[in-house]
Design a protein around this motif. Structure first.
Motif, PDB file in Angstrom:
ATOM      1  N   GLY A 165       0.786  -1.232   0.000  1.00  0.00           N
ATOM      2  CA  GLY A 165       0.000   0.000   0.000  1.00  0.00           C
ATOM      3  C   GLY A 165       0.818   1.280   0.000  1.00  0.00           C
ATOM      4  N   ILE A 166       2.145   1.198   0.153  1.00  0.00           N
ATOM      5  CA  ILE A 166       2.932   2.429   0.247  1.00  0.00           C
ATOM      6  C   ILE A 166       2.985   3.176  -1.088  1.00  0.00           C
ATOM      7  N   ARG A 167       3.027   2.451  -2.202  1.00  0.00           N
ATOM      8  CA  ARG A 167       3.099   3.110  -3.504  1.00  0.00           C
ATOM      9  C   ARG A 167       1.867   3.978  -3.756  1.00  0.00           C
ATOM     10  N   ASP A 168       0.698   3.416  -3.555  1.00  0.00           N
ATOM     11  CA  ASP A 168      -0.542   4.183  -3.774  1.00  0.00           C
ATOM     12  C   ASP A 168      -0.628   5.360  -2.796  1.00  0.00           C
ATOM     13  N   PHE A 169      -0.169   5.142  -1.585  1.00  0.00           N
ATOM     14  CA  PHE A 169      -0.220   6.226  -0.591  1.00  0.00           C
ATOM     15  C   PHE A 169       0.724   7.363  -0.975  1.00  0.00           C
ATOM     16  N   LEU A 170       1.915   7.045  -1.455  1.00  0.00           N
ATOM     17  CA  LEU A 170       2.866   8.090  -1.872  1.00  0.00           C
ATOM     18  C   LEU A 170       2.335   8.859  -3.085  1.00  0.00           C
ATOM     19  N   ILE A 171       1.701   8.151  -3.999  1.00  0.00           N
ATOM     20  CA  ILE A 171       1.103   8.831  -5.156  1.00  0.00           C
ATOM     21  C   ILE A 171       0.020   9.796  -4.701  1.00  0.00           C
ATOM     22  N   TRP A 172      -0.830   9.361  -3.776  1.00  0.00           N
ATOM     23  CA  TRP A 172      -1.906  10.223  -3.254  1.00  0.00           C
ATOM     24  C   TRP A 172      -1.329  11.451  -2.532  1.00  0.00           C
ATOM     25  N   LEU A 173      -0.278  11.250  -1.753  1.00  0.00           N
ATOM     26  CA  LEU A 173       0.359  12.379  -1.068  1.00  0.00           C
ATOM     27  C   LEU A 173       0.899  13.398  -2.074  1.00  0.00           C
ATOM     28  N   LYS A 174       1.523  12.916  -3.127  1.00  0.00           N
ATOM     29  CA  LYS A 174       2.077  13.815  -4.148  1.00  0.00           C
ATOM     30  C   LYS A 174       0.968  14.595  -4.845  1.00  0.00           C
ATOM     31  N   GLU A 175      -0.114  13.931  -5.159  1.00  0.00           N
ATOM     32  CA  GLU A 175      -1.229  14.597  -5.846  1.00  0.00           C
ATOM     33  C   GLU A 175      -1.903  15.647  -4.977  1.00  0.00           C
ATOM     34  N   ASN A 176      -1.881  15.456  -3.664  1.00  0.00           N
ATOM     35  CA  ASN A 176      -2.562  16.382  -2.755  1.00  0.00           C
ATOM     36  C   ASN A 176      -1.619  17.377  -2.098  1.00  0.00           C
ATOM     37  N   GLY A 177      -0.403  17.455  -2.566  1.00  0.00           N
ATOM     38  CA  GLY A 177       0.506  18.515  -2.139  1.00  0.00           C
ATOM     39  C   GLY A 177       1.168  18.327  -0.787  1.00  0.00           C
ATOM     40  N   TYR A 178       1.285  17.102  -0.328  1.00  0.00           N
ATOM     41  CA  TYR A 178       1.986  16.838   0.936  1.00  0.00           C
ATOM     42  C   TYR A 178       3.489  16.705   0.671  1.00  0.00           C
ATOM     43  N   PRO A 179       4.313  17.495   1.339  1.00  0.00           N
ATOM     44  CA  PRO A 179       5.761  17.288   1.216  1.00  0.00           C
ATOM     45  C   PRO A 179       6.179  16.020   1.973  1.00  0.00           C
ATOM     46  N   VAL A 180       7.101  15.239   1.398  1.00  0.00           N
ATOM     47  CA  VAL A 180       7.453  13.923   1.928  1.00  0.00           C
ATOM     48  C   VAL A 180       8.954  13.832   2.135  1.00  0.00           C
ATOM     49  N   ALA A 181       9.335  13.256   3.277  1.00  0.00           N
ATOM     50  CA  ALA A 181      10.748  13.043   3.588  1.00  0.00           C
ATOM     51  C   ALA A 181      10.943  11.645   4.147  1.00  0.00           C
ATOM     52  N   ILE A 182      12.164  11.138   4.022  1.00  0.00           N
ATOM     53  CA  ILE A 182      12.565   9.861   4.617  1.00  0.00           C
ATOM     54  C   ILE A 182      13.783  10.110   5.487  1.00  0.00           C
ATOM     55  N   ILE A 183      13.748   9.598   6.725  1.00  0.00           N
ATOM     56  CA  ILE A 183      14.933   9.628   7.585  1.00  0.00           C
ATOM     57  C   ILE A 183      15.258   8.192   7.984  1.00  0.00           C
ATOM     58  N   SER A 184      16.547   7.877   8.017  1.00  0.00           N
ATOM     59  CA  SER A 184      16.933   6.501   8.310  1.00  0.00           C
ATOM     60  C   SER A 184      18.378   6.448   8.782  1.00  0.00           C
ATOM     61  N   SER A 185      18.656   5.437   9.604  1.00  0.00           N
ATOM     62  CA  SER A 185      20.035   5.176  10.017  1.00  0.00           C
ATOM     63  C   SER A 185      20.791   4.359   8.961  1.00  0.00           C
ATOM     64  N   ARG A 186      20.090   3.968   7.911  1.00  0.00           N
ATOM     65  CA  ARG A 186      20.713   3.224   6.812  1.00  0.00           C
ATOM     66  C   ARG A 186      21.585   4.165   5.984  1.00  0.00           C
ATOM     67  N   ASN A 187      22.535   3.561   5.269  1.00  0.00           N
ATOM     68  CA  ASN A 187      23.399   4.321   4.367  1.00  0.00           C
ATOM     69  C   ASN A 187      22.578   4.981   3.248  1.00  0.00           C
ATOM     70  N   ARG A 188      22.905   6.212   2.923  1.00  0.00           N
ATOM     71  CA  ARG A 188      22.130   6.972   1.941  1.00  0.00           C
ATOM     72  C   ARG A 188      22.124   6.297   0.568  1.00  0.00           C
ATOM     73  N   GLY A 189      23.267   5.813   0.155  1.00  0.00           N
ATOM     74  CA  GLY A 189      23.350   5.150  -1.150  1.00  0.00           C
ATOM     75  C   GLY A 189      22.447   3.940  -1.228  1.00  0.00           C
ATOM     76  N   SER A 190      22.358   3.201  -0.125  1.00  0.00           N
ATOM     77  CA  SER A 190      21.484   2.031  -0.087  1.00  0.00           C
ATOM     78  C   SER A 190      20.022   2.429  -0.226  1.00  0.00           C
ATOM     79  N   ILE A 191      19.630   3.511   0.421  1.00  0.00           N
ATOM     80  CA  ILE A 191      18.240   3.977   0.340  1.00  0.00           C
ATOM     81  C   ILE A 191      17.901   4.398  -1.089  1.00  0.00           C
ATOM     82  N   ILE A 192      18.775   5.172  -1.701  1.00  0.00           N
ATOM     83  CA  ILE A 192      18.519   5.649  -3.065  1.00  0.00           C
ATOM     84  C   ILE A 192      18.433   4.482  -4.044  1.00  0.00           C
ATOM     85  N   ASN A 193      19.328   3.503  -3.894  1.00  0.00           N
ATOM     86  CA  ASN A 193      19.293   2.338  -4.790  1.00  0.00           C
ATOM     87  C   ASN A 193      17.965   1.592  -4.690  1.00  0.00           C
ATOM     88  N   MET A 194      17.471   1.404  -3.457  1.00  0.00           N
ATOM     89  CA  MET A 194      16.214   0.681  -3.276  1.00  0.00           C
ATOM     90  C   MET A 194      15.035   1.469  -3.825  1.00  0.00           C
TER      91      MET A 194
END
Length: 341
Positions: free
Chosen positions: A106-135
């Motif tokens: 359900g995350i894909r549909d939820f992110l699409i809905w957030l983008k369409e309705n003007g919600y700014p979105v961020a991700i924070i994680s202790s994971r390596n940045r390169g790993s997050i971008i690749n995924m």
């Protein structure tokens, strides 16, 4: 009551217009990407390589959820070279588990809905940045993310609360909703001042998450969408930036003015009353000396009066005493009168 409710609804609408859409901040593992099984498989591989016969148990599975991999690998393998273990851990995930890691349901549909309705979105994680971008690029979700805040080379220095503040500044939003899947995420959100949503896909973690006290708990992003469409409960929350520490430095200037007023009030009221009491006590001692002689003067005056009263009463008793014998004489006079007859 109806007028009061109308005023409240107008105030909420005005506040909502001022705030606009709140920022939506996600943790990554277990919230955006279903990485739990891949993480467990990577730790099992590290235990087989560096664990000297030890196995990755269920207890250790609970320990690693939501924790930086660098910190946990150093804890599990203190005798091994830390850089080697971390490199092998990441390489194993990259080459063997890239297909295993998929977006949460359900995350894909939820992110699409957030983008369409003007919600700014961020991700924070202790994971390596390169790993997050690749995924994110591998799963086609990168286009829906505005800000990514990941760990530095030293993951154990990652701070969830600082990352939340940084995301708030970069998105230029003071009202934020933080969606995480561990008790640590919820506690970090409370510490900073965000509205917290616990996305719980692991029943084993439910009781620990509830103890952390999230504002909303769900296992379905459709429920989160309904929440955002409903009453704007998050308007009561505002992220607390560290910069309020500057007013704390200005506060000493106010207390300096206060001590000047307080001493002015204290000598007028309390200190002046205390010396008066002391002065009253010191002269009270000589007055007590004067009164001491005054008492003996009064006593002798009263005593003679009492004695005089007694003397006066004594003669009265003497006068009454002879009155009785006088009567006896009269009776004696009568008796001889009868004898001659």
């Amino acid at each position: 009551m109806s007028k009061h409710k109308e005023k409240r609804s107008k105030a909420l609408r005005q506040r909502q217009k001022e705030v606009g859409q709140p920022a939506i901040i996600f943790s990554f593992d277990g919230t955006v990407m279903d990485t739990e099984q891949a993480i467990f498989a990577s730790y099992r591989q590290m235990f087989s390589q560096f664990g000297n016969g030890r196995r990755f148990t269920v207890k250790e599975e609970e320990m690693v959820i939501g924790q930086p991999s660098v910190k946990m690998l150093e804890q599990f393998f203190p005798d091994a070279d830390a850089d080697t273990v971390i490199r092998e851990y990441r390489l194993y995930q990259h080459y063997h588990l890239s297909d295993l890691i998929q977006p949460m349901p359900g995350i894909r549909d939820f992110l699409i809905w957030l983008k369409e309705n003007g919600y700014p979105v961020a991700i924070i994680s202790s994971r390596n940045r390169g790993s997050i971008i690749n995924m994110l690029e591998h799963t086609g979700l990168m286009q829906y993310i505005d800000v990514i805040i990941a760990s530095s080379a030293k993951e154990h220095e990652f701070s969830g609360s600082e990352s939340l503040r940084m995301a708030s500044r970069l998105l230029k939003k003071k009202v934020c909703i933080y969606i995480g899947h561990t008790p640590t995420h919820i506690l970090n959100g409370h510490m900073v001042g965000t509205f917290t949503i616990a996305y719980n896909s692991n029943p084993k973690m439910l009781y620990r998450i509830i103890e952390a006290g999230p504002d909303f708990v769900t296992a379905d992003y459709k429920e989160v969408r309904k929440l955002l469409k409903g009453q704007p409960l998050w308007l009561a929350y505002e992220i607390m930036d560290e910069q309020p520490a500057a007013p704390a430095a200005e506060e000493p200037s106010e207390p300096k003015a206060e001590p000047e007023e307080k001493p002015a009030e204290k000598p007028e009221e309390k200190p002046k009353e205390k010396p008066k009491k002391k002065a009253a006590k010191k002269p009270a001692e000589p007055e007590a000396v004067e009164e001491a002689p005054a008492k003996p003067e009064e006593k002798p005056k009263e005593k003679p009066k009492k004695k005089a009263a007694k003397k006066l009463t004594e003669p009265e008793a003497v006068e009454e005493a002879p009155a009785k014998p006088a009567r006896r004489k009269r009776t004696a006079a009568k008796k001889p009168a009868k004898r001659p007859a």
